[in-house]
Write a protein that holds these residues in place. Structure first.
Motif, mmCIF file in Angstrom:
data_model
loop_
_atom_site.group_PDB
_atom_site.id
_atom_site.type_symbol
_atom_site.label_atom_id
_atom_site.label_comp_id
_atom_site.label_asym_id
_atom_site.label_seq_id
_atom_site.Cartn_x
_atom_site.Cartn_y
_atom_site.Cartn_z
ATOM 1 N N GLY A 128 0.859 -1.182 0.000
ATOM 2 C CA GLY A 128 0.000 0.000 0.000
ATOM 3 C C GLY A 128 0.892 1.228 0.000
ATOM 4 N N THR A 129 0.402 2.318 -0.620
ATOM 5 C CA THR A 129 1.195 3.550 -0.615
ATOM 6 C C THR A 129 0.301 4.733 -0.276
ATOM 7 N N SER A 130 0.917 5.732 0.341
ATOM 8 C CA SER A 130 0.199 6.956 0.697
ATOM 9 C C SER A 130 1.112 8.123 0.352
ATOM 10 N N HIS A 131 0.556 9.098 -0.395
ATOM 11 C CA HIS A 131 1.393 10.178 -0.926
ATOM 12 C C HIS A 131 0.978 11.545 -0.406
ATOM 13 N N TYR A 132 1.961 12.299 0.032
ATOM 14 C CA TYR A 132 1.740 13.727 0.255
ATOM 15 C C TYR A 132 2.133 14.415 -1.050
ATOM 16 N N LEU A 133 1.139 15.043 -1.690
ATOM 17 C CA LEU A 133 1.373 15.588 -3.034
ATOM 18 C C LEU A 133 1.714 17.075 -3.010
ATOM 19 N N GLY A 134 1.760 17.643 -1.805
ATOM 20 C CA GLY A 134 2.066 19.072 -1.705
ATOM 21 C C GLY A 134 1.062 19.882 -2.507
ATOM 22 N N ASP A 135 1.542 20.914 -3.209
ATOM 23 C CA ASP A 135 0.618 21.663 -4.076
ATOM 24 C C ASP A 135 0.900 21.384 -5.555
ATOM 25 N N ASN A 136 1.568 20.255 -5.826
ATOM 26 C CA ASN A 136 1.897 19.923 -7.216
ATOM 27 C C ASN A 136 0.652 19.834 -8.101
ATOM 28 N N PHE A 137 -0.344 19.045 -7.647
ATOM 29 C CA PHE A 137 -1.563 18.907 -8.447
ATOM 30 C C PHE A 137 -2.442 20.147 -8.299
ATOM 31 N N ALA A 138 -2.384 20.785 -7.129
ATOM 32 C CA ALA A 138 -3.151 22.030 -6.933
ATOM 33 C C ALA A 138 -2.695 23.076 -7.945
ATOM 34 N N LYS A 139 -1.397 23.158 -8.175
ATOM 35 C CA LYS A 139 -0.897 24.121 -9.162
ATOM 36 C C LYS A 139 -1.235 23.664 -10.581
ATOM 37 N N GLY A 140 -1.069 22.383 -10.847
ATOM 38 C CA GLY A 140 -1.366 21.863 -12.182
ATOM 39 C C GLY A 140 -2.823 22.064 -12.567
ATOM 40 N N PHE A 141 -3.722 21.929 -11.576
ATOM 41 C CA PHE A 141 -5.156 21.996 -11.886
ATOM 42 C C PHE A 141 -5.834 23.223 -11.283
ATOM 43 N N ASP A 142 -5.020 24.108 -10.717
ATOM 44 C CA ASP A 142 -5.531 25.379 -10.216
ATOM 45 C C ASP A 142 -6.602 25.186 -9.130
ATOM 46 N N ILE A 143 -6.237 24.411 -8.113
ATOM 47 C CA ILE A 143 -7.167 24.184 -6.993
ATOM 48 C C ILE A 143 -6.827 25.173 -5.892
ATOM 49 N N LYS A 144 -7.574 26.261 -5.848
ATOM 50 C CA LYS A 144 -7.296 27.341 -4.906
ATOM 51 C C LYS A 144 -8.496 27.587 -4.011
#
Ligand SMILES: [Zn+2]
Ligand SMILES: [Zn+2]
Lengths: 478, 478
Positions: free
Chosen positions: B221-237
């Motif tokens: 099993g894996t669990s990831h802290y993605l930081g704001d990488n996807f937030a920046k890529g998809f503009d999740i603000k």
């Protein structure tokens, strides 16, 4: 929100968006099932799955991708599904040698596997169900009711003889009726599809049909006796006790996330969703009222109730957001929560709470020490009441004394003039496909099914006036 | 069946085929999860899902098809997954304007939706999980462990700040540990992946790693802290309390049907499967013995036991097939059923039954009136014993005193000469990727994770001998 009477489809879309059940996506015809929408599906799944297992079925999972050549093996099947298939043509940077379809249904893949698993009468029956996503690239889509990707279950069974396979087909239809009526509070007609409406590749298709509030029908579940059509296409043979090699008889049966859409269109009103307690994600919403220092006393009491209700396995939530009570009342009515409990400081002084029913709008004052029992009783009462209301609606809009196409045309025109719903019509049918087609052509009413127990038996065909072979429900449909 | 010591992979394939857990299909790398295999997955799902919900997560369902342009929005992500994607390029007879990938994971689609759902701090956190099929068109496949289509859950959450997101990441890893250890009786090492082994697009990846009986590791099993990488890529603000627009911090975490494969490779033996009682589809198999007129008495008694055991929610089946007892003993041992109960006429005369444990092979004579209690107690005991056995195995094959690449090379060569498994090696690492790569190059050992609680802390890098920054598990892996 658009009122139902103004534009029913608009009302439906407004409601499911506002109630946060789904969202559109950039992929054509594909939606997101948001948590409240998905939880309705989870409860339907649980109710179905339990009954499938009680009747000896087990779940399995088959590949989603189906080789193009598989579709060619059952002629009617390929004609029925080919126009709607999406195709994988490349993978990992290479063009595939054979295109792979995203499954629209799995008779072909499962037929192929069964031909390898079944050798002897000892291997029968095979009773398997699959929960899966399926794809039908439809031109016109409608959230939950018709989407390019949807979720469903598909049962696939193989039997040594026709009798057993036919028994299975009807047993599963009966399970669908039970779940849809008992859990979703939707009354249905069980019956057989006419040949023109049956599943591509089936000998006989049976359905449960439900009436929406705009009078249109939704085919809520289907069960097919496939005879040896797929057994011949995929060479599924077994050595019987008499030492002869025979083809198996197969069935398939399915229900899908369109049940969510049906539930909304059967019970919803101009205030929004009305959810049957058995499947509602939130059965009881607690609204603490009042501010200042008395608020804490109220909140503590609310917490006690929540603990007690959870112990009784009631699905309860509390709305402590910084909004007015009136705003919250509207919000949770719109989301279809069966019971609202209002508690303010004055209520506590009087040892009482206020309960509001979503189905009738009725408000009750209930002594605090009777709250838990009252809520439990009401959840059952609301479930029953919703079913009965839907049953009455269905009866009120089922027309059984229209006997000719001329009368049906007049009925449709008059309904439009009076701005009332045209509903369903019970009609005689001689069995000729052209007579059935003519009804559709002139009125856009299609045959729903030939009910097992029609309210009365028709003597003459609605189109040609010849002797009727069947008594059929006709209506517009989704 | 091939013995484990002769060819472990061969043993694995033989066993899962013979035990009827899966079958191959004509679609490359795609398998059928047959009922006994799928039921293992259903029990894993139940155990996981319960804990996800207890920690405030809800399920949802997102489209399986992902537009090509979505992959471009996170650079590492597209590089990581592009080589393995299958593509839909045509649907309903027409070429699509934009290709659609079959999801390998859903960060992109979910990121796109979250950017529309999240506006304010009031919308956070978003805690959603999805149960779904996913696709990775791999070159080398291995049933359950690596297939082109597999089943999994993927959690995707969005948070207002890093601290909360990091807490979520580790909370979910802990849930994985708990389910895998408690339900599947597989001991794991929790830890952090090195940068070269982390998820494509993650800031930090954590994993639970299990040791198979051939000494190889499976990332369970894996669990990831993605930081704001996807937030920046998809503009999740979102607009925060301080009235500033900020990017959310996201996490994702997943476990899949490879847990089924792990369970088999951790517990199985040369007789076949050994299934942990908590997830075994059949926990107790009843074998009635004897023929003639006494058979009916035996069968009646067996039926009574079955009723009693079912009342206690024990999953019990009876084998009444026309085969010898010896044949049935082998059959159910091969299928890994934890407890076998043998009952013959002479046993009944002596008021006793024979119980055989699958985990130890031990046989017990039990008075009839103690059967139910004994079975219930044994199911727990077997579960615990299997965990302890696996824990001992792991300890015995974890090498913590190998400190240089030279020693590791010698250890690997000696293991091969002695025909014993090489197992895992705890080694120091300076943090330089070239040192890590050199271990892999020379020994085909890869870094599994940097355990949170290593058995001891290493001082020097296994490759360069410089000061170690981390203590890392290395091994071969699936
Ligand atoms: Zn006619
Ligand atoms: Zn180094």
């Amino acid at each position: 929100m658009t009122p139902q009477s103004e534009d029913f489809s608009r009302w439906y879309i407004d409601t499911i968006k506002k109630a946060d059940l789904m969202d559109y996506t950039p992929v054509r015809g594909c939606i997101v099932f948001k948590p409240d929408g998905y939880e309705l599906w989870e409860r339907i799944q649980q109710a179905m799955d339990k009954r499938f297992k009680e009747t000896g079925h087990r779940n399995a999972y088959f590949p989603m991708l189906i080789p193009e050549s598989f579709f060619e093996k059952e002629k009617e099947h390929v004609e029925g599904f080919s126009p709607e298939l999406p195709w994988v043509t490349e993978a990992a940077g290479e063009k595939l040698e054979e295109k792979l379809a995203l499954r629209p249904t799995s008779e072909t893949m499962i037929g192929h596997m069964y031909s390898q698993w079944i050798q002897s009468y000892r291997d029968l029956p095979v009773l398997i169900n699959q929960w899966a996503n399926v794809f039908r690239w439809e031109k016109r889509t409608m959230p939950f009711l018709r989407t390019s990707e949807f979720l469903w279950q598909e049962g696939h069974t193989a039997h040594a003889d026709e009798e057993e396979a036919r028994h299975e087909t009807l047993q599963m239809l009966e399970i669908y009726r039970e779940v849809i009526e008992q859990e979703l509070a939707i009354p249905v007609w069980m019956g057989q599809k006419t040949p023109s409406e049956k599943f591509a590749g089936a000998v006989d298709t049976y359905s449960v049909e439900a009436m929406m509030k705009d009078g249109k029908a939704v085919q809520a579940g289907t069960s097919h006796y496939l005879g040896d059509n797929f057994a011949k296409g995929f060479d599924i043979k077994f050595l019987d006790r008499d030492n002869k090699l025979k083809f198996v008889h197969t069935t398939s049966w399915g229900t899908s996330t369109r049940l969510i859409g049906s539930m909304i269109m059967v019970h919803g009103d101009d205030k929004g969703l009305v959810l049957p307690p058995r499947v509602a994600p939130t059965q009881v919403i607690m609204i603490p009222i009042g501010s200042g220092k008395k608020r804490e006393i109220v909140l503590n009491k609310v917490d006690d109730f929540v603990t007690d209700l959870k112990r009784e396995e009631v699905r309860v939530r509390t709305d402590v957001r910084d909004e007015t009570p009136g705003w919250k009342f509207n919000e949770w009515e719109m989301r279809g929560v069966p019971i609202r409990v209002e508690i303010g400081p004055r209520d506590l002084e009087n040892n009482q709470v206020i309960i509001a029913r979503r189905d009738t709008g009725e408000k009750l004052t209930v002594p605090i020490d009777q709250l838990i029992e009252t809520v439990k009783g009401l959840l059952n009462e609301i479930q029953t009441n919703m079913y009965n209301k839907a049953l009455q609606f269905k009866a009120a809009h089922s027309h059984v004394h229209i006997d000719t196409l001329d009368e049906l045309n007049k009925h449709v025109i008059k309904s439009e003039q009076d701005q009332v719903i045209a509903g369903w019509v019970l009609a005689g049918w001689c069995g000729d496909e052209t007579c059935e087609a003519k009804v559709k052509e002139e009125t856009s009413f299609t045959s729903r099914n030939i009910p097992f127990e029609p309210p009365l038996n028709k003597e003459t065909c609605i189109t040609c006036g010849q002797k009727a072979q069947h008594t059929v429900w006709f209506s517009r449909s989704y």
